[in-house]
Write a protein that holds these residues in place. Structure first.
Motif, PDB file in Angstrom:
ATOM      1  N   GLU A 117     -25.351  77.870 -12.866  1.00 54.44           N
ATOM      2  CA  GLU A 117     -26.488  77.084 -12.382  1.00 54.44           C
ATOM      3  C   GLU A 117     -27.668  77.157 -13.358  1.00 54.44           C
ATOM      4  O   GLU A 117     -28.316  76.142 -13.645  1.00 54.44           O
ATOM      5  CB  GLU A 117     -26.932  77.595 -11.000  1.00 54.44           C
ATOM      6  N   LEU A 118     -27.947  78.335 -13.879  1.00 51.71           N
ATOM      7  CA  LEU A 118     -29.070  78.487 -14.806  1.00 51.71           C
ATOM      8  C   LEU A 118     -28.772  77.811 -16.140  1.00 51.71           C
ATOM      9  O   LEU A 118     -29.651  77.179 -16.744  1.00 51.71           O
ATOM     10  CB  LEU A 118     -29.376  79.974 -15.020  1.00 51.71           C
ATOM     11  N   SER A 119     -27.533  77.924 -16.601  1.00 52.50           N
ATOM     12  CA  SER A 119     -27.145  77.271 -17.848  1.00 52.50           C
ATOM     13  C   SER A 119     -27.307  75.762 -17.752  1.00 52.50           C
ATOM     14  O   SER A 119     -27.758  75.104 -18.698  1.00 52.50           O
ATOM     15  CB  SER A 119     -25.699  77.636 -18.196  1.00 52.50           C
ATOM     16  N   ASN A 120     -26.965  75.195 -16.596  1.00 54.39           N
ATOM     17  CA  ASN A 120     -27.102  73.748 -16.393  1.00 54.39           C
ATOM     18  C   ASN A 120     -28.552  73.298 -16.492  1.00 54.39           C
ATOM     19  O   ASN A 120     -28.823  72.130 -16.765  1.00 54.39           O
ATOM     20  CB  ASN A 120     -26.535  73.347 -15.027  1.00 54.39           C
ATOM     21  N   PRO A 171     -42.547  83.668  -7.977  1.00 53.69           N
ATOM     22  CA  PRO A 171     -41.221  83.147  -8.373  1.00 53.69           C
ATOM     23  C   PRO A 171     -40.106  84.159  -8.108  1.00 53.69           C
ATOM     24  O   PRO A 171     -39.494  84.717  -9.015  1.00 53.69           O
ATOM     25  CB  PRO A 171     -41.387  82.859  -9.863  1.00 53.69           C
ATOM     26  N   LEU A 172     -39.862  84.417  -6.811  1.00 57.90           N
ATOM     27  CA  LEU A 172     -38.889  85.415  -6.386  1.00 57.90           C
ATOM     28  C   LEU A 172     -38.084  84.851  -5.222  1.00 57.90           C
ATOM     29  O   LEU A 172     -38.655  84.370  -4.239  1.00 57.90           O
ATOM     30  CB  LEU A 172     -39.613  86.697  -5.942  1.00 57.90           C
ATOM     31  N   VAL A 173     -36.752  84.885  -5.343  1.00 57.80           N
ATOM     32  CA  VAL A 173     -35.863  84.481  -4.248  1.00 57.80           C
ATOM     33  C   VAL A 173     -34.817  85.570  -4.085  1.00 57.80           C
ATOM     34  O   VAL A 173     -34.278  86.074  -5.071  1.00 57.80           O
ATOM     35  CB  VAL A 173     -35.195  83.116  -4.524  1.00 57.80           C
ATOM     36  N   VAL A 174     -34.535  85.922  -2.838  1.00 55.06           N
ATOM     37  CA  VAL A 174     -33.686  87.063  -2.532  1.00 55.06           C
ATOM     38  C   VAL A 174     -32.445  86.620  -1.772  1.00 55.06           C
ATOM     39  O   VAL A 174     -32.540  85.857  -0.802  1.00 55.06           O
ATOM     40  CB  VAL A 174     -34.457  88.098  -1.683  1.00 55.06           C
ATOM     41  N   TRP A 175     -31.268  87.104  -2.221  1.00 52.75           N
ATOM     42  CA  TRP A 175     -30.058  86.933  -1.412  1.00 52.75           C
ATOM     43  C   TRP A 175     -30.046  88.051  -0.375  1.00 52.75           C
ATOM     44  O   TRP A 175     -30.062  89.234  -0.731  1.00 52.75           O
ATOM     45  CB  TRP A 175     -28.800  87.010  -2.271  1.00 52.75           C
ATOM     46  N   THR A 328     -28.265  77.200  -4.126  1.00 53.49           N
ATOM     47  CA  THR A 328     -29.450  77.136  -3.261  1.00 53.49           C
ATOM     48  C   THR A 328     -30.526  78.082  -3.761  1.00 53.49           C
ATOM     49  O   THR A 328     -31.716  77.736  -3.803  1.00 53.49           O
ATOM     50  CB  THR A 328     -29.072  77.490  -1.812  1.00 53.49           C
ATOM     51  N   MET A 329     -30.132  79.280  -4.167  1.00 52.52           N
ATOM     52  CA  MET A 329     -31.106  80.239  -4.695  1.00 52.52           C
ATOM     53  C   MET A 329     -31.818  79.694  -5.930  1.00 52.52           C
ATOM     54  O   MET A 329     -33.053  79.769  -6.043  1.00 52.52           O
ATOM     55  CB  MET A 329     -30.409  81.553  -5.049  1.00 52.52           C
ATOM     56  N   VAL A 330     -31.044  79.151  -6.862  1.00 53.13           N
ATOM     57  CA  VAL A 330     -31.625  78.638  -8.101  1.00 53.13           C
ATOM     58  C   VAL A 330     -32.541  77.450  -7.800  1.00 53.13           C
ATOM     59  O   VAL A 330     -33.644  77.344  -8.359  1.00 53.13           O
ATOM     60  CB  VAL A 330     -30.518  78.251  -9.101  1.00 53.13           C
ATOM     61  N   ASP A 331     -32.120  76.569  -6.908  1.00 56.40           N
ATOM     62  CA  ASP A 331     -32.945  75.413  -6.558  1.00 56.40           C
ATOM     63  C   ASP A 331     -34.276  75.861  -5.966  1.00 56.40           C
ATOM     64  O   ASP A 331     -35.345  75.374  -6.376  1.00 56.40           O
ATOM     65  CB  ASP A 331     -32.187  74.536  -5.555  1.00 56.40           C
ATOM     66  N   LEU A 332     -34.233  76.795  -5.016  1.00 55.02           N
ATOM     67  CA  LEU A 332     -35.480  77.264  -4.401  1.00 55.02           C
ATOM     68  C   LEU A 332     -36.373  77.972  -5.420  1.00 55.02           C
ATOM     69  O   LEU A 332     -37.604  77.818  -5.387  1.00 55.02           O
ATOM     70  CB  LEU A 332     -35.170  78.202  -3.234  1.00 55.02           C
ATOM     71  N   LEU A 333     -35.770  78.742  -6.314  1.00 57.77           N
ATOM     72  CA  LEU A 333     -36.570  79.451  -7.316  1.00 57.77           C
ATOM     73  C   LEU A 333     -37.324  78.472  -8.211  1.00 57.77           C
ATOM     74  O   LEU A 333     -38.529  78.634  -8.453  1.00 57.77           O
ATOM     75  CB  LEU A 333     -35.691  80.362  -8.160  1.00 57.77           C
ATOM     76  N   VAL A 342     -41.553  76.404  -0.086  1.00 56.06           N
ATOM     77  CA  VAL A 342     -40.171  76.292   0.382  1.00 56.06           C
ATOM     78  C   VAL A 342     -39.922  77.312   1.484  1.00 56.06           C
ATOM     79  O   VAL A 342     -40.684  78.271   1.651  1.00 56.06           O
ATOM     80  CB  VAL A 342     -39.158  76.507  -0.768  1.00 56.06           C
ATOM     81  N   ALA A 343     -38.867  77.090   2.249  1.00 55.86           N
ATOM     82  CA  ALA A 343     -38.523  77.978   3.361  1.00 55.86           C
ATOM     83  C   ALA A 343     -37.205  78.679   3.083  1.00 55.86           C
ATOM     84  O   ALA A 343     -36.374  78.216   2.290  1.00 55.86           O
ATOM     85  CB  ALA A 343     -38.420  77.168   4.654  1.00 55.86           C
ATOM     86  N   SER A 344     -36.993  79.811   3.740  1.00 59.11           N
ATOM     87  CA  SER A 344     -35.727  80.535   3.628  1.00 59.11           C
ATOM     88  C   SER A 344     -34.589  79.680   4.181  1.00 59.11           C
ATOM     89  O   SER A 344     -34.797  78.802   5.025  1.00 59.11           O
ATOM     90  CB  SER A 344     -35.801  81.854   4.393  1.00 59.11           C
ATOM     91  N   VAL A 345     -33.384  79.950   3.708  1.00 59.57           N
ATOM     92  CA  VAL A 345     -32.209  79.166   4.094  1.00 59.57           C
ATOM     93  C   VAL A 345     -31.112  80.109   4.581  1.00 59.57           C
ATOM     94  O   VAL A 345     -30.828  81.125   3.947  1.00 59.57           O
ATOM     95  CB  VAL A 345     -31.678  78.331   2.903  1.00 59.57           C
ATOM     96  N   GLU A 346     -30.494  79.762   5.722  1.00 59.91           N
ATOM     97  CA  GLU A 346     -29.329  80.495   6.227  1.00 59.91           C
ATOM     98  C   GLU A 346     -28.121  79.573   6.154  1.00 59.91           C
ATOM     99  O   GLU A 346     -28.137  78.466   6.686  1.00 59.91           O
ATOM    100  CB  GLU A 346     -29.546  80.955   7.661  1.00 59.91           C
TER     101      GLU A 346
END
Length: 361
Positions: A117-120, A171-175, A328-333, A342-346
């Motif tokens: 995802e990041l490479s793209n 700029p932090l997103v957590v799994w 989803t993580m990369v998009d939100l970040l 943005v909001a958290s996603v389940e």
């Protein structure tokens, strides 16, 4: 002395009614793409970076125009202009474990998908592991400022610290599993619903003494325990404390803990494990104690790592969509980097029923 000039007008490429601005991509500037698209340069920049701030129709038109002109963003120049590094940190906080490593199959699958995802998006990845003996290493990492954002894979036992850091580091997103007092953005699976579905399946197969294997100090495992308890309560069964075993995620540690549990003559007819690695360790330990899966004890795991279906017996498990989680993580970040709220996603889970828990008789 005459100065040589370059003629920019050449026939358009098939499929787009646009003039070609140059034979070599480097001759075409972002201003040229903006002119052809009828938008600002900043809109072109956002669109070609995949920003959701640009609507899908405009973004597609800009991408098509850029492709027709053989234009691509000079990422190094763009990053300098925006004061960015072009790199994202992927961090594994393992402060709860001394033995679990990034070689864990779940981590490897997640890491591979994040790298794609990041490479793209033209970004590099910096991999970090938070050691168990340096609990505030995450705070030090954020202060370094070496990357444009952080993707944290798991919460470990650091929910409070992550909450604290998120107040000043956006700029932090957590799994992980969303907590009642979350001050940070999470992407995670429906741990409660997935676990409840697994235990309902075991109950439907006639099992009543169902062991829960996992470290309930960890937010995701705590949520899976909640689903386990919920399904038992629905069936009119109380949670039996003697069937709750805190198990580490590393193979050898899990195997040793489960073997010790079975040595104490625990009467069980099923196991719900908080991860597939723990479930596989349970199958090994059961076999060494003369108990066959699923004839004597049924086993269900959580994750659906690649080896789960190929294991013998094939492992029943709760499937997490790791590829969707990574994207989803990369998009939100990146949306947070662009300043969006943005909001958290389940994400939903799926129960995969295989040989390790099949109904017998």
């Amino acid at each position: 002395m005459r100065t040589k000039t370059t003629k920019l007008s050449v026939p358009s490429k098939p499929g787009l009614d646009l003039p070609m601005l140059g034979d070599i991509g480097s001759q075409v500037k972002m201003a040229d793409i903006a002119m052809l698209a009828g938008v600002s340069e900043s809109t072109v920049s956002r669109a070609l970076a995949g920003s959701k701030l640009v609507n899908a129709v405009t973004r597609k038109r800009i991408e098509d125009i850029a492709a027709s002109q053989s234009y691509s963003i000079d990422q190094r120049a763009r990053n300098l202009r925006l004061s960015r590094t072009g790199t994202i940190s992927v961090v594994f906080p393992l402060s709860h474990e001394s033995e679990q490593g990034i070689a864990d199959p779940f981590f490897l699958e997640m890491l591979g998908n994040l790298a794609d995802e990041l490479s793209n998006r033209g970004y590099d990845l910096l991999l970090r592991k938070i050691r168990s003996d340096v609990p505030r290493m995450l705070a030090d990492l954020l202060r370094e400022g070496r990357t444009d954002g952080v993707l944290l894979i798991g919460q470990s036992t650091q929910h409070g610290l992550i909450n604290e850091l998120a107040q000043s580091y956006r700029p932090l997103v957590v799994w992980g599993a969303r907590q009642p007092d979350n001050g940070y953005i999470t992407v995670g699976s429906d741990n409660i619903g997935g676990a409840a579905a697994a235990v309902r399946h075991l109950l439907a197969c006639g099992h009543r003494r169902i062991a829960f294997l996992g470290n309930r100090q960890l937010p995701e495992v705590a949520a899976r325990y909640q689903g386990y308890s919920q399904a038992l309560n629905e069936a009119g069964l109380a949670v039996a404390p003697d069937l709750l075993l805190p198990v580490p995620f590393d193979r050898q540690g899990a195997f040793a803990a489960i073997s010790g549990f079975l040595d104490r003559d625990r009467a069980i007819d099923a196991v719900f494990a908080s991860s597939d690695i723990v479930a596989i360790a349970a199958i090994r330990a059961l076999d060494q104690h003369g108990l066959k899966v699923p004839h004597d004890v049924a086993v269900v795991g959580f994750d659906d790592i690649m080896v789960a279906a190929a294991y013998t017996p094939a492992l029943s498990t709760v499937r997490q969509d790791i590829a969707l989680g990574a994207s989803t993580m990369v998009d939100l970040l990146f949306r947070r980097i662009e300043g969006e709220v943005v909001a958290s996603v389940e994400l939903p889970t799926t129960l995969m029923i295989r040989a390790s828990s099949e109904r017998l008789g």
